[in-house]
Every structure is written in C-alpha cells, then in structure tokens.
Design a protein around this motif. Structure first.
Motif, PDB file in Angstrom:
ATOM      1  N   ALA A  97       0.833  -1.193   0.000  1.00 20.52           N
ATOM      2  CA  ALA A  97       0.000   0.000   0.000  1.00 20.52           C
ATOM      3  C   ALA A  97       0.872   1.248   0.000  1.00 20.52           C
ATOM      4  O   ALA A  97       2.025   1.220   0.427  1.00 20.52           O
ATOM      5  N   ALA A  98       0.290   2.349  -0.461  1.00 23.20           N
ATOM      6  CA  ALA A  98       0.991   3.623  -0.505  1.00 23.20           C
ATOM      7  C   ALA A  98       0.099   4.732   0.019  1.00 23.20           C
ATOM      8  O   ALA A  98      -1.104   4.748  -0.243  1.00 23.20           O
ATOM      9  N   ARG A  99       0.710   5.638   0.750  1.00 21.21           N
ATOM     10  CA  ARG A  99       0.025   6.813   1.262  1.00 21.21           C
ATOM     11  C   ARG A  99       0.797   8.041   0.809  1.00 21.21           C
ATOM     12  O   ARG A  99       2.021   8.088   0.947  1.00 21.21           O
ATOM     13  N   THR A 100       0.104   9.038   0.285  1.00 23.03           N
ATOM     14  CA  THR A 100       0.751  10.219  -0.287  1.00 23.03           C
ATOM     15  C   THR A 100       1.064  11.242   0.791  1.00 23.03           C
ATOM     16  O   THR A 100       0.546  12.355   0.798  1.00 23.03           O
ATOM     17  N   THR A 101       1.942  10.860   1.702  1.00 22.51           N
ATOM     18  CA  THR A 101       2.376  11.714   2.798  1.00 22.51           C
ATOM     19  C   THR A 101       3.691  11.187   3.333  1.00 22.51           C
ATOM     20  O   THR A 101       4.055  10.033   3.083  1.00 22.51           O
ATOM     21  N   ARG A 102       4.400  12.009   4.080  1.00 24.22           N
ATOM     22  CA  ARG A 102       5.636  11.571   4.728  1.00 24.22           C
ATOM     23  C   ARG A 102       5.415  11.175   6.178  1.00 24.22           C
ATOM     24  O   ARG A 102       6.367  10.841   6.873  1.00 24.22           O
ATOM     25  N   VAL A 103       4.177  11.194   6.654  1.00 24.06           N
ATOM     26  CA  VAL A 103       3.877  10.798   8.015  1.00 24.06           C
ATOM     27  C   VAL A 103       3.992   9.289   8.123  1.00 24.06           C
ATOM     28  O   VAL A 103       3.266   8.545   7.470  1.00 24.06           O
ATOM     29  N   LEU A 104       4.893   8.809   8.976  1.00 21.05           N
ATOM     30  CA  LEU A 104       5.246   7.403   9.016  1.00 21.05           C
ATOM     31  C   LEU A 104       4.268   6.537   9.802  1.00 21.05           C
ATOM     32  O   LEU A 104       3.975   5.427   9.407  1.00 21.05           O
ATOM     33  N   GLY A 105       3.748   7.026  10.912  1.00 20.39           N
ATOM     34  CA  GLY A 105       3.089   6.172  11.886  1.00 20.39           C
ATOM     35  C   GLY A 105       1.615   5.892  11.684  1.00 20.39           C
ATOM     36  O   GLY A 105       0.933   5.556  12.656  1.00 20.39           O
ATOM     37  N   ILE A 106       1.106   5.998  10.471  1.00 19.93           N
ATOM     38  CA  ILE A 106      -0.288   5.689  10.191  1.00 19.93           C
ATOM     39  C   ILE A 106      -0.396   4.224   9.807  1.00 19.93           C
ATOM     40  O   ILE A 106       0.196   3.786   8.821  1.00 19.93           O
ATOM     41  N   THR A 107      -1.165   3.456  10.586  1.00 17.23           N
ATOM     42  CA  THR A 107      -1.275   2.015  10.381  1.00 17.23           C
ATOM     43  C   THR A 107      -2.673   1.564   9.999  1.00 17.23           C
ATOM     44  O   THR A 107      -2.888   0.374   9.769  1.00 17.23           O
ATOM     45  N   THR A 108      -3.614   2.476   9.921  1.00 17.47           N
ATOM     46  CA  THR A 108      -4.991   2.133   9.568  1.00 17.47           C
ATOM     47  C   THR A 108      -5.121   1.946   8.068  1.00 17.47           C
ATOM     48  O   THR A 108      -4.787   2.856   7.303  1.00 17.47           O
ATOM     49  N   PRO A 109      -5.610   0.789   7.607  1.00 17.46           N
ATOM     50  CA  PRO A 109      -5.698   0.565   6.155  1.00 17.46           C
ATOM     51  C   PRO A 109      -6.485   1.638   5.409  1.00 17.46           C
ATOM     52  O   PRO A 109      -6.103   2.005   4.295  1.00 17.46           O
ATOM     53  N   ALA A 110      -7.555   2.159   6.013  1.00 17.96           N
ATOM     54  CA  ALA A 110      -8.393   3.137   5.333  1.00 17.96           C
ATOM     55  C   ALA A 110      -7.670   4.435   5.039  1.00 17.96           C
ATOM     56  O   ALA A 110      -8.125   5.219   4.198  1.00 17.96           O
ATOM     57  N   ARG A 111      -6.557   4.685   5.695  1.00 21.11           N
ATOM     58  CA  ARG A 111      -5.820   5.918   5.489  1.00 21.11           C
ATOM     59  C   ARG A 111      -4.808   5.810   4.352  1.00 21.11           C
ATOM     60  O   ARG A 111      -4.114   6.788   4.051  1.00 21.11           O
TER      61      ARG A 111
END
Length: 125
Positions: A97-111
């Motif tokens: 998965a990929a998230r378009t942010t540099r915030v590391l500690g997000i572990t919720t799949p919906a994010r």
C-alpha cells in the motif's frame, strides 16, 4: 496513475524465509510512505511494516519486529519485505500500500490511498 504490483508469495515451512516485492509506478514516491499489510481469512487487515521513502525510516508491528525487514530500492521504485523465521500465524494475503504523505506512523488501512492486488503467503507447521 499509481500502480502497485506484489510478487514473491508462496508456500514455506515454519522457520523459513520469503522476500516479497512491490513494484511501484506512476507516483512521486519520494514523498510517499509505503506499507505492507496482511489479512488472514476471517480477520481484519492488519499493518505489518511501513517505510518512509524519503529517508528510509521504518516502523514494524510488534508481531514481526526482529523477523521482518522492509526496504526500498530508489532506482527500481520497488519496496521489499524480507520475512525470516516465518511462523504459521504469518499465513495471510500480503498487500502493498501507498500513502501520499511523509507521516510514518499511520497504520490504519483506510488511510492508505493505493493498494496492490495481494500475494498469498502460506507457512506450514
């Protein structure tokens, strides 16, 4: 558009190793956080590991810390999950998965914004 393609899953005996790969394309990955998640039958999708592309800082779930290693190859736009000392409870479909942010500690799949199709990992006793 962003596309993530996992590979490397398979059947392995307990104590063995596998390396999963996630080939990423279509994004500015230097600004992304990449993650590996897994989902076993009848269970919710759970976070396994994340890596911030810009500096390589990593974060792991307690259940895999010390056994799994996440890394990335900038030239190949590929993220890896090296899995050692595998246990039967590691059996699941593993997703990149990929998230378009540099915030590391997000572990919720919906994010997370983009997902691969998943690759099956089965660990036998």
């Amino acid at each position: 558009q962003v596309q993530l393609v996992e590979s490397g899953g398979g059947l392995v005996q307990a104590g063995g190793s596998l390396r999963l790969s996630c080939a990423a394309s279509g994004g500015t990955f230097s600004s992304y956080v990449m993650g590996w998640f897994r989902q076993a039958p009848g269970k919710e999708r759970e976070h396994v590991a994340t890596i911030r592309w810009s500096d390589g800082i990593t974060y792991y779930a307690d259940s895999v810390k010390g056994r799994f290693t996440i890394s990335r190859d900038n030239a190949k736009n590929t993220v890896y999950l090296q899995m050692n000392s595998l246990k039967p409870e590691d059996t699941a479909v593993y997703y990149c998965a990929a998230r378009t942010t540099r915030v590391l500690g997000i572990t919720t799949p919906a994010r997370y914004d983009y997902w691969g199709q998943g690759t099956q990992v089965t660990v036998s006793s």
